[in-house]
Write an enzyme that holds these catalytic residues in place. Structure first.
Site, mmCIF file in Angstrom:
data_model
loop_
_atom_site.group_PDB
_atom_site.id
_atom_site.type_symbol
_atom_site.label_atom_id
_atom_site.label_comp_id
_atom_site.label_asym_id
_atom_site.label_seq_id
_atom_site.Cartn_x
_atom_site.Cartn_y
_atom_site.Cartn_z
ATOM 1 N N CYS A 166 23.969 30.823 52.415
ATOM 2 C CA CYS A 166 22.702 30.619 53.139
ATOM 3 C C CYS A 166 21.563 31.471 52.601
ATOM 4 C CB CYS A 166 22.894 30.900 54.622
ATOM 5 S SG CYS A 166 24.022 29.736 55.385
ATOM 6 N N HIS A 220 16.069 32.523 57.812
ATOM 7 C CA HIS A 220 17.090 31.484 57.670
ATOM 8 C C HIS A 220 17.480 31.074 59.093
ATOM 9 C CE1 HIS A 220 20.696 29.338 57.143
ATOM 10 N NE2 HIS A 220 21.495 30.337 57.492
ATOM 11 N N ASN A 228 21.323 24.525 61.374
ATOM 12 C CA ASN A 228 21.437 25.412 60.209
ATOM 13 C C ASN A 228 21.657 24.552 58.965
ATOM 14 O OD1 ASN A 228 22.248 27.184 58.204
ATOM 15 N ND2 ASN A 228 23.678 28.332 59.488
HETATM 16 N N1 ACO Z 1 31.065 24.309 72.747
HETATM 17 C C1 ACO Z 1 31.580 24.878 73.820
HETATM 18 N N2 ACO Z 1 32.276 26.028 73.795
HETATM 19 C C2 ACO Z 1 32.444 26.604 72.592
HETATM 20 C C3 ACO Z 1 31.943 26.048 71.406
HETATM 21 C C4 ACO Z 1 31.218 24.851 71.514
HETATM 22 N N3 ACO Z 1 30.663 24.230 70.435
HETATM 23 N N4 ACO Z 1 32.270 26.857 70.373
HETATM 24 C C5 ACO Z 1 32.947 27.889 70.869
HETATM 25 N N5 ACO Z 1 33.058 27.730 72.221
HETATM 26 C C6 ACO Z 1 33.733 28.604 73.175
HETATM 27 C C7 ACO Z 1 34.786 29.479 72.521
HETATM 28 O O1 ACO Z 1 36.010 28.799 72.425
HETATM 29 C C8 ACO Z 1 34.850 30.628 73.503
HETATM 30 O O2 ACO Z 1 35.620 30.244 74.616
HETATM 31 P P1 ACO Z 1 36.625 31.293 75.321
HETATM 32 O O3 ACO Z 1 35.736 32.381 75.825
HETATM 33 O O4 ACO Z 1 37.269 30.476 76.390
HETATM 34 O O5 ACO Z 1 37.544 31.756 74.242
HETATM 35 C C9 ACO Z 1 33.403 30.780 73.994
HETATM 36 O O6 ACO Z 1 32.773 29.520 73.693
HETATM 37 C C10 ACO Z 1 32.652 31.891 73.291
HETATM 38 O O7 ACO Z 1 32.826 31.763 71.888
HETATM 39 P P2 ACO Z 1 32.230 32.795 70.888
HETATM 40 O O8 ACO Z 1 32.622 32.427 69.492
HETATM 41 O O9 ACO Z 1 32.535 34.167 71.368
HETATM 42 O O10 ACO Z 1 30.646 32.514 71.107
HETATM 43 P P3 ACO Z 1 29.430 33.315 70.567
HETATM 44 O O11 ACO Z 1 28.582 33.727 71.691
HETATM 45 O O12 ACO Z 1 29.798 34.370 69.554
HETATM 46 O O13 ACO Z 1 28.619 32.175 69.780
HETATM 47 C C11 ACO Z 1 28.160 31.432 67.549
HETATM 48 C C12 ACO Z 1 29.186 31.555 68.653
HETATM 49 C C13 ACO Z 1 27.046 30.547 68.037
HETATM 50 C C14 ACO Z 1 28.834 30.788 66.354
HETATM 51 C C15 ACO Z 1 27.600 32.796 67.166
HETATM 52 O O14 ACO Z 1 28.631 33.733 67.014
HETATM 53 C C16 ACO Z 1 26.769 32.772 65.888
HETATM 54 O O15 ACO Z 1 25.741 32.113 65.802
HETATM 55 N N6 ACO Z 1 27.151 33.530 64.871
HETATM 56 C C17 ACO Z 1 26.405 33.629 63.624
HETATM 57 C C18 ACO Z 1 26.369 32.378 62.812
HETATM 58 C C19 ACO Z 1 25.649 32.662 61.537
HETATM 59 O O16 ACO Z 1 24.717 33.420 61.506
HETATM 60 N N7 ACO Z 1 26.049 32.125 60.430
HETATM 61 C C20 ACO Z 1 25.419 32.606 59.183
HETATM 62 C C21 ACO Z 1 24.884 31.642 58.373
HETATM 63 S S1 ACO Z 1 25.962 30.323 57.987
HETATM 64 C C22 ACO Z 1 26.300 30.336 56.290
HETATM 65 O O17 ACO Z 1 26.005 31.249 55.572
HETATM 66 C C23 ACO Z 1 27.117 29.200 55.754
#
Ligand code: ACO
Length: 329
Positions: free
Chosen positions: A123, A256, A286
């Protein structure tokens, strides 16, 4: 106290002549996804800021998206295709393992001279590509560089994995960076970083030398999130300091577009008002290395960014790789 920025000190080697972008026709909303996997519009919106994403059609290749963005960038630059002497494509989703998608776009443009190659920095790819282009121009090895970020992430997503498939979209954006024809504007500075110790936080579980598959995106979201806020805010602070700039002089930040909460928290940590952060993640999701030029093109086409304003571009991605670029438009 930080010194005030002085125009006289800055020697710009390259400036942005024009920008262009392309999005596929098909829109997939959060509600569309919730009919196929266990997710909801509410979860996706509140955790990420995403409402919808664009998805390429089966017969579209990465080079098709990149070519469309490139054509528009060249047109908006008011130069001829034959004026381009270097093409750099930032991508993690190329048409083929080799040759580069950049050479495919070179052929589609009908360009028979110059040279072309791809850059792989996930990214952060567009920031890496800008840095490379700026260096080629300052070393006088190129005059007009087409810098493209183009991605079809929909092809490397596990559409049954709700923790990753809801986050990404397809698209392409491009700029023409040129030797300094427009006086007193251009790239002020670009800083690049990587730390391979974090390779496993965000990766694709396939590859030529590992399992000969293209693989799917795997991510430890929470850890990536934590690194993103810390590394991006530090990177911008250091770059401002190095260039004798103060935060108040930043007119716009184009992050980004990985997650709206990352963008908001980074702005808070820097003490920069959220109104200065340009956001397209709600519509585009994204799009990896395409997200910065897509957002830049949106802001330029709506005349949000004006000539003479200071703009900071910043990104973090797999590697981990990260970086920022400060420019005067
Ligand atoms: N819909 C519903 N529930 C979901 C989903 C979904 N799509 N995805 C995960 N959950 C659930 C999980 O199973 C979990 O449930 P549980 O508590 O029963 O276990 C709960 O939601 C919380 O999940 P987390 O992974 O802890 O959620 P978080 O608040 O961390 O959000 C996210 C996840 C959005 C992915 C976040 O961590 C994030 O944006 N991280 C950074 C992403 C990023 O910056 N990527 C970099 C660039 S990408 C690249 O370089 C290719």
């Amino acid at each position: 106290m930080q010194k005030k920025y002085s125009n006289k000190r800055i020697k710009f080697s390259s400036c942005i002549l024009g920008c262009g972008s392309y999005l596929p026709k098909k829109i997939v909303t959060n509600n569309d996804l919730s009919k196929k996997i266990d997710t909801s519009d509410e979860w996706i919106k509140t955790r990420t800021g995403i409402k919808q994403r664009y998805i390429a059609s089966k017969n579209q290749l990465n080079s098709d998206l990149g070519f469309q963005a490139a054509r528009k960038a060249i047109k908006n630059s008011k130069i001829k295709i034959s004026d381009i002497d270097l093409i750099i494509v930032a991508t993690s989703t190329p048409d083929h393992t080799f040759p580069s998608t950049a050479t495919k776009i070179q052929a589609k443009l009908g360009l028979k001279k110059g040279f072309a190659f791809d850059v792989q920095a996930a990214c952060s790819g567009f920031i890496y590509a800008i840095s490379i282009a700026d260096n080629y121009i300052s070393n006088k090895q190129a005059k007009n560089v087409l810098v493209i970020g183009s991605e079809i992430f929909s092809r490397i997503l596990d559409w049954n994995d709700r923790s990753t498939c809801v986050l990404f979209g397809d698209g392409a954006g491009a700029i023409v960076l040129s030797d300094n024809k427009k006086k007193n504007s251009g790239i002020i500075s670009t800083e690049l970083y990587s730390d391979g110790r974090f390779y496993d936080l965000l990766y694709v579980n396939g590859g030529v030398s590992s399992n000969q598959k293209s693989g799917h995106v795997k991510m430890k979201g929470k850890e990536v999130f934590r690194h993103a806020v810390e590394k991006l805010s530090n990177c911008i602070e250091l770059s401002l300091k190095k260039n004798n700039l103060v935060k108040d002089q930043i007119d716009w930040i184009i992050p980004h577009q990985a997650n709206k909460r990352i963008m908001d928290m980074t702005a808070n940590k820097l003490g920069i008002p959220r109104e200065k952060i340009l956001i397209t993640i709600d519509r585009y999701a994204n799009t990896s290395s395409a997200s910065i030029p897509l957002t830049l093109d949106y802001a330029l086409s709506k005349k949000i960014i004006k000539r003479g304003q200071i703009v900071v571009l910043e990104a973090i991605g797999g590697g981990l790789t990260w970086g920022c670029s400060i420019l005067k438009y």
